[in-house]
Scaffold this motif. Structure first.
Motif, short mmCIF file in Angstrom:
data_model
loop_
_atom_site.label_atom_id
_atom_site.label_comp_id
_atom_site.label_asym_id
_atom_site.label_seq_id
_atom_site.Cartn_x
_atom_site.Cartn_y
_atom_site.Cartn_z
N PRO A 62 0.83 -1.21 0.00
CA PRO A 62 0.00 0.00 0.00
C PRO A 62 0.86 1.25 0.00
O PRO A 62 1.44 1.61 1.02
CB PRO A 62 -0.80 -0.14 1.30
CG PRO A 62 0.08 -0.95 2.20
CD PRO A 62 1.00 -1.79 1.34
N CYS A 63 0.95 1.93 -1.12
CA CYS A 63 1.66 3.21 -1.17
C CYS A 63 0.76 4.27 -0.53
O CYS A 63 -0.42 4.34 -0.85
CB CYS A 63 1.97 3.58 -2.62
SG CYS A 63 2.59 5.26 -2.80
N PRO A 64 1.30 5.09 0.36
CA PRO A 64 0.45 6.11 1.01
C PRO A 64 -0.17 7.08 -0.01
O PRO A 64 -1.23 7.63 0.25
CB PRO A 64 1.42 6.85 1.93
CG PRO A 64 2.58 5.94 2.11
CD PRO A 64 2.68 5.13 0.86
N ASN A 65 0.49 7.26 -1.14
CA ASN A 65 -0.08 8.16 -2.16
C ASN A 65 -1.01 7.44 -3.12
O ASN A 65 -2.05 7.97 -3.50
CB ASN A 65 1.05 8.79 -2.99
CG ASN A 65 1.86 9.78 -2.18
OD1 ASN A 65 1.38 10.32 -1.18
ND2 ASN A 65 3.09 10.00 -2.59
N CYS A 66 -0.61 6.26 -3.56
CA CYS A 66 -1.28 5.62 -4.70
C CYS A 66 -2.21 4.48 -4.30
O CYS A 66 -2.90 3.94 -5.16
CB CYS A 66 -0.24 5.07 -5.68
SG CYS A 66 1.01 6.28 -6.12
N GLY A 67 -2.17 4.07 -3.05
CA GLY A 67 -2.98 2.92 -2.65
C GLY A 67 -2.24 1.62 -2.93
O GLY A 67 -1.05 1.61 -3.24
N HIS A 114 10.21 2.09 -1.67
CA HIS A 114 10.24 3.20 -2.62
C HIS A 114 9.28 2.86 -3.76
O HIS A 114 9.41 1.80 -4.38
CB HIS A 114 11.68 3.33 -3.16
CG HIS A 114 11.92 4.54 -4.01
ND1 HIS A 114 12.98 4.62 -4.87
CD2 HIS A 114 11.28 5.73 -4.10
CE1 HIS A 114 12.97 5.80 -5.48
NE2 HIS A 114 11.95 6.49 -5.03
N HIS A 115 8.34 3.72 -4.01
CA HIS A 115 7.40 3.46 -5.11
C HIS A 115 8.07 3.90 -6.41
O HIS A 115 7.71 4.91 -7.02
CB HIS A 115 6.08 4.19 -4.89
CG HIS A 115 4.99 3.64 -5.76
ND1 HIS A 115 3.74 4.17 -5.83
CD2 HIS A 115 4.97 2.57 -6.60
CE1 HIS A 115 3.00 3.49 -6.69
NE2 HIS A 115 3.74 2.50 -7.17
N ILE A 116 9.04 3.10 -6.81
CA ILE A 116 9.98 3.54 -7.85
C ILE A 116 9.33 3.57 -9.23
O ILE A 116 9.69 4.39 -10.06
CB ILE A 116 11.25 2.65 -7.80
CG1 ILE A 116 12.39 3.28 -8.59
CG2 ILE A 116 10.95 1.24 -8.28
CD1 ILE A 116 13.75 2.76 -8.20
N GLY A 134 6.20 4.30 -9.62
CA GLY A 134 4.93 4.98 -9.39
C GLY A 134 5.20 6.43 -9.07
O GLY A 134 5.84 7.14 -9.84
N CYS A 135 4.79 6.86 -7.87
CA CYS A 135 4.88 8.27 -7.51
C CYS A 135 6.25 8.66 -6.97
O CYS A 135 6.47 9.81 -6.67
CB CYS A 135 3.81 8.59 -6.47
SG CYS A 135 4.11 7.75 -4.90
N ARG A 136 7.17 7.71 -6.84
CA ARG A 136 8.54 7.92 -6.38
C ARG A 136 8.63 8.28 -4.90
O ARG A 136 9.66 8.76 -4.43
CB ARG A 136 9.26 9.00 -7.20
CG ARG A 136 9.24 8.82 -8.70
CD ARG A 136 10.17 7.77 -9.20
NE ARG A 136 11.56 7.95 -8.87
CZ ARG A 136 12.56 7.20 -9.36
NH1 ARG A 136 12.27 6.25 -10.23
NH2 ARG A 136 13.80 7.38 -9.01
#
Ligand code: ZN
Lengths: 93, 994
Positions: free
Chosen positions: A4-9, A57-59, A61-63
């Motif tokens: 679960p990315c805090p930005n992207c879900g 790291h949402h590499i 995705g949103c970084r």
């Protein structure tokens, strides 16, 4: 795995990279007396059985870098927070 | 062509109006639409289909499903030839061609069956024991012999002509298996509105409903299934995936499945994939994968004609095939009686029912005996007779005794059932042995996975329907479908209550080979031997005997093997342990995993915005990571060395131009941009003036060099950083980590602009003159735009960035222009440059020039070197904190005796140097003890007229002037060299600054 990315879900594991232990803090001193703190920071890691805070790291995705609390036995995700924090707070507990 | 002699006159789910012709071992046969290769072979009386792996024993068809250990064939021919294909799951198609495997010269007469005759010499652990010594014999004699003698099918050595694709799917509920339990689960959840995906490995949904006689809600099981499937098909929220094996269950309910889209055809229709790999993300999973029957271990239990009872019923009922004419049924549970009845209902002879248990119900006994079937209770089959075909069996009381021999050509076995729980242990949940049911059940799977029907260890139809419904309903509720309503459970008639089975793992008195693992030829004796020799833990026994390690992963043998191990060591099943099932459930073609990522599409390709420019100039390219970099620009008749030398000389004499667009570029902005760069680089950047560039080193926190490049200060709050080509992505992630995780307080933003800007290096003594003509509005004299100057300009309305930096060592500039204008600008540059004889140069010439200048690249920044090692110690600030600051100062990191950079020249003029060569002292032999360093980069220097090199050698610069031997063992090359300064050309840097 799903992360679960805090930005992207929740997204697939393949979008993320992993950097291990998020409980270590970079020493602020560069005085010789801080040597053991530096060695601990760079080289020493626990290998916990159970809940563990780690950097992801949402590499692809949103970084965003974030801290994620994962059970190393079950891979259950227990908590997540942006590393930079939204309010300057450290969300590790 | 042979008629289908063993096809029953009526019944079955085959289409008799659609005959299909196929070949097996070159011989032509006929089957029907709806057949598998196995059922079609049986319909034609073909019962011998292969030879076993180790002993080359004749083998037949053992099962009717994906767990088949014996009936492996090579399917198709040419590039599509696929070895080890299970005949039991291969749908028959027109023109199918299959061959038996592992036999020579023919299936019926196999020369290597002699392995079986000398099998006393081939016990478990045979390879380990025999081939340990002498070592040279292993490679030269034993291994080639074994490879030839043992083994399975041959893979095609040609490229796979088919296409594979991948698909992602999210659903509320994934139902694995479309038998009675799975259909009920899918229907219950679908009716409540949940998004359901239901997958089954077979072409036709229905599972055991297709194999067995059962009546549900007043209609046959087949009819009931048809109606249920029809309802699912017409529901918008349901996706049905037949011919799809869910092969892996990964964490967080991510599942892998492979759909055999076109394997049932001779070849895929144009434009269609052969198989599709599914990535399924499911909120809930219902495992309705059913159960497998277990065999029984007695002497020669592998003879063609010995089959699982459930498989026999499937062939008789579903495929209308008689697998034999005269049968004996041997069971430890009530499926024995069911099998006898099904065989008799189609007119086949059943000579005997052999039941392990005592006290067969008197009514059943009377029923069977009245119709000519002898009933032996409390009895076992001691051995099977026959070789390439079963001829009979010896039946004896369990207490002992000679027993009686009865003729038969079909022996149906049921040693109990094992739930198909393989997927449940993929995520690390160990199966648990249930002593009451006598089988392994899934462990605690939490709230997102439920196991129903046969997979849950309950093998009756009523329970299958009920548990399926309940799990589907519950899954819908868990997904938030609050209006989910419970449905009535269909009524099952004609199913009698089953009495308990009685476990029987091995049969006392077996005198010869009694197989446990048919595919790997592991016998009861092998297991006993392993125990005697001390390999009595499950994991050791598996490896010693190879039990369960064949392509079927021991589906029909693991549990029996464990139980025998338990009996041999007087341990309860729970204490023996369990084996862990791992993905994939059944073999998956590598092609399915690769999908489109093969050949040209193996990975993405990155082209510079100047790629076409370079192509038009005749460049040859080099792959650097994903990039294609122009390597050299040959003129007619030139090879790389000649072209590069010309490019170097032209650049050093006049002017050259090189595409440097692949260098990473990161735009960094904000009030704290300078402070951030000061932390990233080991040298200072805070004091860098606006309009200046600086070379910088990045270290890792442990003090090792990570990357190098320049950063230019464009305005007070804005810097442009360049990185090496291959670290561009890594440096960005590294910066994001430090910015977000370590110093979140810094007010700075940055992003990659590598793709947005093209880069051109213009170098050589005439470069200033040339650029003055191209960019007349910019004052380029040494005072206005000195060495290391940087600036932003406008050129014909286009943004342009100019830097006076040089990697070649010549007076030089780098120009950045927006990627879309790169070609036009480069063409203009070439046009104006013609008067100067402008020469495009590639990465090879650049490499020559940087070695002449002693500049380092990734060959020297090799993950082991420090700034001190590469003569860059002056770039390590002592005044500030930065990444790597503290640990780079450890004594061991700045030790003068570390391997440090030097230059090399050959002693003999004209001698060649080789990168990778190791350095030993003069007169010393080339052994590890004498190794003092190695050569990192070499080139022929056009400027100096001989070979030069860079090396890392113990003590580095302190040893300049010494002579050493450079030895390149791989190519057998050697040269005597002298250690010199790594700055071969213009050591004071006059050319750069003038
Ligand atoms: Zn994200």
């Amino acid at each position: 795995m799903r992360i679960p990315c805090p930005n992207c879900g929740e997204r697939g594991l393949e979008e993320f990279s992993y950097r291990g232990d998020a409980t270590v803090t970079r020493p602020t001193s560069i005085e010789p007396s801080s040597e053991s703190a530096w060695l601990d920071y760079v080289y020493l890691r626990d290998n916990p059985y159970g809940p563990h805070w780690e950097f992801w790291h949402h590499i692809s995705g949103c970084r965003a870098w974030f801290r994620l609390k994962r059970d190393t036995v079950t891979h259950k995700v227990l908590a997540v927070a942006l590393a930079a924090g939204v309010d300057g707070e450290d969300h590790r507990s | 062509m042979t008629r289908q002699k063993f096809r029953l006159p009526v019944g079955g789910l085959i289409d008799r109006l659609q005959p299909i012709e196929f070949r097996f071992d070159g011989k032509r046969f006929e089957g029907y639409e709806g057949d598998t290769l196995a059922s079609a072979l049986l319909a034609n009386g073909v019962r011998l289909v292969g030879r076993s792996f180790k002993y080359h024993r004749p083998r037949g068809i053992f099962t009717s499903g994906s767990e088949e250990p014996n009936a492996l064939v090579e399917l198709r021919e040419g590039a599509r030839r696929e070895p080890n294909t299970r005949a039991t799951v291969t749908e028959l198609f027109e023109g199918l061609s299959a061959c038996s495997q592992n036999r020579w010269p023919s299936l019926r007469f196999d020369w290597r069956a002699v392995n079986g005759l000398i099998s006393a010499l081939l016990p478990a652990g045979f390879y380990y024991k025999t081939f340990m010594w002498p070592a040279s014999f292993w490679e030269k004699v034993y291994e080639p012999q074994i490879r030839r003698a043992a083994g399975l099918g041959r893979a095609s050595s040609r490229a796979d002509p088919d296409h594979y694709e991948a698909s992602w799917h999210h659903c509320d509920l994934l139902v694995i298996g479309a038998g009675p339990a799975g259909l009920m689960a899918a229907r219950a959840a679908a009716r409540s509105g949940a998004r359901v995906l239901i997958a089954d490995e077979q072409a036709r949904f229905g599972g055991t409903l297709l194999d067995e006689h059962v009546v549900i809600d007043g209609v046959t099981g087949v009819e009931w299934a048809r109606a249920c499937i029809e309802e699912l098909k017409t529901s918008d929220n349901v996706t049905l995936l037949p011919r799809t094996t869910v092969f892996g269950h990964y964490d967080h309910n991510v599942l892998g499945a492979v759909e055999r889209v076109n394997d049932h055809l001779a070849e895929p229709p144009p434009g269609q994939p052969r198989q599709r790999l599914w990535h399924i993300i499911a909120r809930q999973v219902v495992l309705a994968s059913g159960a497998m029957e277990r065999g029984l271990s007695f002497t020669n239990n592998d003879r063609p004609g010995v089959m699982l009872a459930s498989a026999v019923r499937s062939y008789v009922n579903r495929y209308a095939v008689a697998p034999g004419e005269s049968a004996i049924v041997f069971a430890n549970n009530d499926s024995g009686v069911r099998t006898v009845r099904d065989l008799k209902s189609v007119g086949l002879t059943v000579r005997a029912l052999v039941d392990v248990r005592s006290g067969v119900d008197s009514a059943v006994r009377a029923e069977l005996e009245d119709t000519g079937t002898q009933v032996f209770d409390n009895s076992v089959v001691l051995r099977a007779h026959g070789t390439t075909q079963l001829r009979g069996a010896r039946i004896a009381p369990r207490g002992g005794g000679q027993g009686v021999d009865l003729d038969c050509d079909l022996l149906c076995l049921s040693g109990g059932h094992d739930p198909r729980i393989h997927l449940t242990s993929h995520t690390g949940v160990k199966p648990v042995f249930d002593n009451t049911l006598g089988c392994f059940l899934a462990g605690d799977l939490g709230e997102s996975v439920s196991v129903v029907g046969g997979a849950s260890g309950r093998f009756d139809m009523v329970t299958a329907l009920r548990t399926g419904h309940d799990a589907g309903h519950e899954a819908a509720l868990r997904c938030g479908f609050a209006l989910a309503i419970e449905q009535p459970i269909p009524e099952v008639t004609g199913e009698s209550a089953e009495s308990a089975s009685e476990a029987l793992w091995q049969i006392a008195g077996a005198t010869e080979k009694a197989f446990v693992d048919l595919q790997n030829d592991v016998t009861v004796d092998d297991l006993a031997l392993a125990v005697r020799e001390g390999f009595d833990s499950v994991e050791l026994m598996k490896r010693y005997t190879t039990l369960g390690m064949a392509t079927d992963q021991g589906k029909t043998s693991n549990v029996t093997g464990l139980a025998i191990l338990g009996e041999q060591t007087q341990r309860a099943m729970a204490d023996v342990g369990t084996t862990t099932f791992r993905p994939p459930y059944t073999p998956v073609a590598i092609g399915a995993f690769a999908g489109d990522s093969r050949g040209r599409h193996f990975q993405p390709v990155r082209y510079s915005p100047l790629h076409e420019w370079a192509v038009d100039l005749g460049a040859e390219f080099l792959e650097v990571g994903l990039w294609y970099r122009s390597r050299y620009f040959p003129k007619a008749g030139e090879d790389m060395a000649v072209a590069s030398e010309r490019e170097v000389l032209a650049t050093r004499r006049s002017v050259g131009v090189c595409d440097v667009s692949t260098l990473g570029k990161i735009d960094i902005q904000g009030p704290d941009a300078g402070a951030f760069l000061n932390l990233l680089y080991s040298n200072g950047f805070k004091t860098l003036q606006v309009g200046k560039a600086r070379y910088g080193l990045m270290l890792r926190e442990d003090g090792i060099l990570y990357d190098d490049g320049t950063a230019s200060r464009l305005t007070a709050d804005r810097y442009l950083m360049t990185t090496t080509t291959h670290n561009a992505a890594g440096v960005l992630a590294h910066m994001e980590f430090y910015h977000q995780c370590v110093w979140p307080g810094l007010d700075v933003q940055f992003c990659s602009v590598t793709e947005q800007w093209a880069g051109l290096a213009v170098a050589g003594p005439q470069s200033r003159e040339l650029l003055s003509r191209v960019l007349p509005q910019i004052s380029l004299d040494n005072d206005a735009f000195p060495y290391m100057a940087a600036g932003e300009f406008t050129f014909q309305g286009m943004a342009l960035r100019l830097f006076r930096i040089s990697f070649s060592g010549e007076l030089g500039y780098e120009i950045n222009v927006p990627a879309g204008y790169a070609r036009a600008f480069a063409d203009h540059l070439m046009e104006v440059g013609e008067a100067f004889g402008i020469t495009p140069y590639g990465s090879e010439a650049l490499d020559v020039m940087r070695i002449e200048k002693g500049h380092v690249t990734a060959k020297e920044l090799n993950g082991q070197t420090t700034p001190h090692d590469l003569g860059l110690g002056r770039m390590v600030s002592q005044k500030k904190d930065y990444i790597g600051r503290f640990l780079s100062g450890r004594p061991g990191m700045i030790d003068a005796n570390r391997q440090r950079i030097v230059g090399l020249v050959p002693e003999r003029a004209g001698a060649r140097l080789f990168a990778g060569a190791h350095l030993v002292g003069p007169g010393k032999s080339a052994i590890a003890k004498n190794d003092e360093g190695f050569v990192t980069s070499v080139t022929y220097s056009p400027a100096l007229g001989h070979w030069i090199g860079l090396a890392l050698v113990n003590g580095g610069e302190e040893r300049i002037g010494e002579k050493m031997r450079a030895i390149e063992g791989l190519r057998g090359m050697e040269a005597d060299v002298e250690l010199v300064s790594p700055l071969f050309l213009d050591p004071e840097g006059v050319r750069l600054r003038d």
